[in-house]
Structures are given as C-alpha cells and as structure tokens.
Design an enzyme around this catalytic site. Structure first.
Site, PDB file in Angstrom:
ATOM      1  N   GLY A  38       4.721   2.523   3.605  1.00  0.00           N
ATOM      2  CA  GLY A  38       3.415   1.866   3.115  1.00  0.00           C
ATOM      3  C   GLY A  38       2.707   2.400   1.686  1.00  0.00           C
ATOM      4  N   VAL A  39       1.547   3.167   2.357  1.00  0.00           N
ATOM      5  CA  VAL A  39       0.547   4.180   1.560  1.00  0.00           C
ATOM      6  C   VAL A  39       1.672   5.159   0.822  1.00  0.00           C
ATOM      7  CG1 VAL A  39      -1.748   4.673   0.845  1.00  0.00           C
ATOM      8  CG2 VAL A  39      -0.904   2.790   2.635  1.00  0.00           C
ATOM      9  N   GLN A  40       1.767   6.103   1.911  1.00  0.00           N
ATOM     10  CA  GLN A  40       2.022   7.541   2.197  1.00  0.00           C
ATOM     11  C   GLN A  40       3.709   7.622   1.737  1.00  0.00           C
ATOM     12  OE1 GLN A  40       0.856  10.491   1.154  1.00  0.00           O
ATOM     13  NE2 GLN A  40      -1.325   9.583   0.884  1.00  0.00           N
ATOM     14  N   ASP A  99      -1.708   4.201  10.533  1.00  0.00           N
ATOM     15  CA  ASP A  99      -2.759   4.184  12.864  1.00  0.00           C
ATOM     16  C   ASP A  99      -3.094   3.241  13.254  1.00  0.00           C
ATOM     17  OD1 ASP A  99      -3.794   7.007  11.490  1.00  0.00           O
ATOM     18  OD2 ASP A  99      -6.117   5.663  11.127  1.00  0.00           O
ATOM     19  N   ALA A 100      -3.283   1.578  13.097  1.00  0.00           N
ATOM     20  CA  ALA A 100      -1.922   0.894  14.329  1.00  0.00           C
ATOM     21  C   ALA A 100      -0.970   0.830  14.011  1.00  0.00           C
ATOM     22  CB  ALA A 100      -3.078  -0.058  13.821  1.00  0.00           C
ATOM     23  N   GLY A 101      -0.387   0.822  13.007  1.00  0.00           N
ATOM     24  CA  GLY A 101       1.181   1.227  13.387  1.00  0.00           C
ATOM     25  C   GLY A 101       1.960   1.858  14.166  1.00  0.00           C
ATOM     26  N   HIS A 123      -1.876  12.983   8.577  1.00  0.00           N
ATOM     27  CA  HIS A 123      -3.190  11.945   9.326  1.00  0.00           C
ATOM     28  C   HIS A 123      -3.414  12.940  10.892  1.00  0.00           C
ATOM     29  CE1 HIS A 123      -7.246   9.940   9.091  1.00  0.00           C
ATOM     30  NE2 HIS A 123      -7.247   9.481   9.231  1.00  0.00           N
ATOM     31  N   ASP A 207     -11.523  14.029   5.948  1.00  0.00           N
ATOM     32  CA  ASP A 207     -10.813  12.718   5.922  1.00  0.00           C
ATOM     33  C   ASP A 207     -11.362  11.375   5.877  1.00  0.00           C
ATOM     34  OD1 ASP A 207      -8.378  11.549   4.596  1.00  0.00           O
ATOM     35  OD2 ASP A 207      -8.364   9.763   5.718  1.00  0.00           O
ATOM     36  N   GLU A 247     -17.550   4.840 -18.345  1.00  0.00           N
ATOM     37  CA  GLU A 247     -18.339   6.327 -18.520  1.00  0.00           C
ATOM     38  C   GLU A 247     -17.689   7.415 -17.588  1.00  0.00           C
ATOM     39  OE1 GLU A 247     -21.453   8.738 -21.301  1.00  0.00           O
ATOM     40  OE2 GLU A 247     -22.579   6.775 -21.071  1.00  0.00           O
TER      41      GLU A 247
END
Length: 347
Positions: A38-40, A99-101, A123, A207, A247
């Site tokens: 997924g993310v990592q 975390d839920a997974g 994590h 984190d 900016e």
C-alpha cells in the site's frame, strides 16, 4: 558513528561505514517478505529488489494492490504470493500493512514466526500499543524497525534519482544476536541516506505527533487560516493561494532544505526578514499549547485508540474519501490545481 546534532551526541549509521555490499553480504541467505503493498510496501520492496536482495511480496489476491504489484513487475507464483504463503517463505517478515491491517493479519503472521526469523516494522504502533492491538511477538524472533522519514512514494522517487531518504532504526528484541546487523542492512537496502537510532516508543510518539502536527495537520490548518483571512479581506483566490502555499512550497522550503531557516531568511528581502523575525515567536507561543495537548493525546494512547476504531470500520474507505473530497473541493485547493497547471514546467 557518533555525531553531534546541535549539542547532543547521537548514534547514526552512514552508507560509508555500512555500504550496500556489506548489507547484501549480511542478508545473502535471507528471504525478505514484504507484507502489504500500500503506502510503504512498493517503495521498500522495489528498492530492495533493485539493490540486489532476495525479495518477495505478500498481498491479498484480487485486490487493486495485487494488480499494482503485478504492474510493478512482481510475478505471481515467483515473487508475488498470497499473504500467508509469503509469511511461510520469508525469513524476514516486513509487516507493512496499515495499522488496522496488521491487527487483522497478526494471528496469521504470528503462526509463521518460527525461531530465528525477524519481524520488521516501519512504525512502532503495533508493538507500542500492544494492549489495543494484541501484537505481542514471540520471544525467539528478532523484532526490528526501519522507519523512512517520508512516504513510500518519496522513498522510491529519491532512490530512482540516486538520492536517499533518512530513516530511523530500532531494535525491540534481539533473539538471534544478529538483530543489529539485520536492521542496519535492511535500512541501507531500502534506500536510506543514513540511519539514526531510536526505540519503538519514541518512533511512534514522534511520528504520530509529526503527522498530526507540522507535517500534515498543523500545516493544513495554518494554510486554511491564512487563506481565509486573505480572501475575507478582498484578495483573489490566486493571490491568496500563491502567498499562502505556492511561494512556500516552490521557493522557500527548497531554500530551507538546502541550508536551513536562517539561510532562507538571508535570501529574502529585508522587509520579509524583519517581519518573519518579529512574528515567529508569537506563532510559536500560540501553537505550543496545541502541540502539548496533541503530544499528551499521543502519549496516553488516545490517538491510537481513535485510529484503530476509525480504520477498522467497514466503511472506513468511504468516510476517508468524503473527508479528502472536502479538502480537494475547497476553494484553496481548487485554486491550487489551477496554479499548478500554470507552472512554467507544465507549459
């Protein structure tokens, strides 16, 4: 090696003292199973593969992330497996689900944590909040952590560009006597520029505070507040967005990244310098109580409980999309979409 950060000496590991070839030698007999794509997962798995490590991916079949893994070059039955089969094959299990997974899959993973294996996190959440997650590793496996200081997307992009993203590392449990060399080798393998030492508790509390604070939550709140004040005083959406977001992200933050805040100040007008120096402390004083409340909520486990409850609901994805849509459809970020199209590199 030990390096001074300000006046404080800390332990860090650099690529010079622990080169990639040494990392590959340490892990030459290991099968690294990346659980979750997924993310990592994608960034870490692809970086490890490109660096020459023996990597497989475990993912739920017939899911979008399974299809993404196939599109990224992972081959079903060879380097891509259902989660339980990957757990069985791996000697290092990189537990990179949400975390839920992780809570949901923990009984399956634990079953395959035979003596001498390593359980790897990015994590500290699952282990630190074990009373809420139920994640208690067996005593005869190494439990280690490498936490890149950025998203998996950033980790991969910087790797492809020949750069590195700094990461923290930690050892929760050293059952084999090899936990230190394993975790450092993995940190180098996933593309870390350097590694700094922490522990699981400090990683997760810093984190969660950072994500809710200056990295994401606070900065969105500050953006929205300034944008709304400018709009309420007659400034156009494009002007309000440019002076609030564009900016900062396109001009000023790259200068901060290059040499620090003082250097960025020195490269702005004297009027800007004076105003920034006059106003940074009032902003600090106004927001510090909010950060103290936030940290206390993290430390006591309230934020973990909220995350677990929300992310475990069956309609979590639907609710998440609704909240993201509120951000996406706001005038500020609609203005941003137009501004991004007008950047010189896009024309």
């Amino acid at each position: 090696m030990k390096l001074k950060f300000g006046t404080v000496e800390e332990n860090v590991v650099t690529r010079e003292e622990f080169p990639l070839e040494k990392a590959k030698e340490v892990l030459k007999d290991e099968v690294i199973a990346v659980l979750g794509y997924g993310v990592q997962g994608p960034g870490q798995a692809l970086n490890l593969k490109d660096n020459g490590f023996n990597v497989i991916v475990g993912q739920r079949k017939d899911s979008k992330t399974w299809d993404k893994a196939v599109a990224d070059g992972w081959v079903p039955g060879e380097t891509l497996f259902e989660l339980e089969e990957a757990c069985e094959k791996g000697t290092i299990l990189q537990f990179l689900l949400s975390d839920a997974g992780q809570i949901a899959l923990w009984p399956t993973v634990k079953k395959h944590l035979t003596p001498g294996k390593a359980l790897y996190f990015s994590h500290g959440f699952g282990v630190t909040y074990k009373e809420q997650t139920g994640i208690v590793p067996p005593a005869d496996v190494d439990v280690i952590l490498v936490a890149p200081k950025g998203s998996g997307t950033s980790l991969r992009r910087m790797f492809v560009e020949g750069r590195g993203l700094n990461s923290s590392f930690a050892i929760f449990q050293d059952a084999t006597g090899r936990a230190k060399e394993r975790v450092v080798a993995l940190g180098i393998g996933v593309g870390s520029g350097y590694l700094f030492e922490t522990d699981f508790y400090k990683e997760v509390t810093s984190d969660l505070t950072g994500e809710r604070g200056s990295l994401m939550g606070a900065i969105q709140g500050i953006f929205a507040a300034q944008y709304e004040v400018l709009r309420a005083n007659g400034h156009t959406p494009s002007e309000a967005f440019n002076e609030t977001v564009e900016e900062l992200t396109q001009s000023l933050m790259p200068l901060v990244a290059e040499n620090g805040m003082d250097w960025m100040y020195a490269n702005c007008s004297t009027t800007a310098q004076r105003g920034a120096l006059d106003w940074w402390k009032p902003f600090r004083d106004a927001t510090k109580p909010v950060f103290e409340d936030l940290y206390n909520s993290v430390k006591t486990g309230k934020e973990a409980a909220k995350s677990i409850e929300a992310n475990s609901k069956p309609d979590y994805r639907v609710k998440l999309e609704e909240e993201l849509k509120e951000l996406r459809d706001s005038e500020m970020w609609q203005a941003g979409a137009t501004v991004r199209k007008l950047r010189p590199e896009n024309n």
